[in-house]
Scaffold this active site. Structure first.
Site, PDB file in Angstrom:
ATOM      1  N   TYR A   1     -10.155   2.717   3.546  1.00  0.00           N
ATOM      2  CA  TYR A   1      -9.387   2.541   2.190  1.00  0.00           C
ATOM      3  C   TYR A   1      -9.969   1.718   1.389  1.00  0.00           C
ATOM      4  CZ  TYR A   1      -5.818   2.324  -1.166  1.00  0.00           C
ATOM      5  OH  TYR A   1      -5.063   2.295  -2.418  1.00  0.00           O
TER       6      TYR A   1
ATOM      7  N   SER B   1      -7.672  -0.868  -6.337  1.00  0.00           N
ATOM      8  CA  SER B   1      -6.518  -1.779  -5.576  1.00  0.00           C
ATOM      9  C   SER B   1      -7.079  -3.224  -5.524  1.00  0.00           C
ATOM     10  CB  SER B   1      -6.535  -1.200  -4.084  1.00  0.00           C
ATOM     11  OG  SER B   1      -5.702  -1.934  -3.177  1.00  0.00           O
TER      12      SER B   1
END
Length: 244
Positions: free
Chosen positions: A152, A139
């Protein structure tokens, strides 16, 4: 290069589901895993793929997953680490569910520890292949963390670092490591977020094309812009994401 034997984690929704469908249409043999047995069975029947229940957060379940790939696919050419969870966690809020139910580190188990364990277990199978590829879906938050998703963001930064490190280890053994950095994708994880999103199908097409190349990193859509901005003005990139 159709006919590959592919294992995709998190294959019942989002990018994983779209990728399983795309690779199956291309003639690849696909095995997907997930925690929801009913959804797995429905997806397997609809797409014509194999499926096996597995909780990536439980390391005791991972050897059986690799053995299933050996038995049903006859080996393994591509392992795609796609499964991931993201939760809003505010450490200053004592009522935050992750603090109350003791699941604070579940994102670490699913997003990071699981892929590390599974990679180690699957390497003997991958090294038997002459077209072995490890795929890690990371990401842009690996570069610039989002304050509302600290765990995360941390797992994706660590997964990116892990992928870069083992790339050097595995290159002499004929195993390619491909990191995929998508933008915000229209999935259940991003439901309700008022942002520009790309479709899972478009990301799947990009990954499928990258599998047929020799590239080691794939940045899709706005992720390319983020990398450029972070290189030129890292403080600005982090400031922009801090507002989300």
């Amino acid at each position: 290069m159709p006919g590959r034997r592919v294992l995709i984690t998190g294959g019942t929704s989002g990018i994983g589901l779209a990728l399983a469908a795309a690779l199956r249409r291309a003639g690849d043999r696909v095995l997907i895993c997930g925690r929801n047995r009913e959804r797995l069975e429905e997806t397997a029947a609809r797409l014509g793929v194999d499926a096996v229940p597995c909780d990536l957060a439980d390391p005791t379940q991972l050897p059986a997953l690799v053995e299933t790939a050996r038995e049903r696919l006859g080996g393994l050419d591509v392992l795609i680490h796609n499964a991931g969870i993201q939760r809003a966690i505010d450490l200053t809020d004592e009522r935050n569910p992750a603090l109350v139910d003791g699941s604070l580190t579940r994102e670490v188990d699913v997003n990071l520890a699981g892929p590390i364990h599974l990679t180690a277990l699957a390497l003997p199978l991958l090294r038997e292949s002459d077209k072995a590829t490890l795929v890690f879906v990371t990401s842009g938050l690996a570069l610039a963390p989002k304050p509302s998703a600290p765990v995360y963001s941390a797992t994706k930064a660590a997964l990116r670092s892990f992928a870069k490190a083992i790339r050097h280890q595995l290159r002499p053994h004929g195993v390619r490591v491909l990191e995929v950095v998508p933008p915000v994708v229209d999935t259940a994880m991003t439901a309700g977020r008022d942002e520009d999103k790309v479709s899972p199908d478009s990301v799947a097409r990009g990954i499928a094309a990258a599998l047929d190349s020799d590239r080691e990193e794939l940045r899709i859509g706005k992720a390319r812009t983020l990398f450029t901005l972070h290189r030129l003005a890292p403080g600005l990139a982090e400031k922009i994401l801090s507002r989300q």
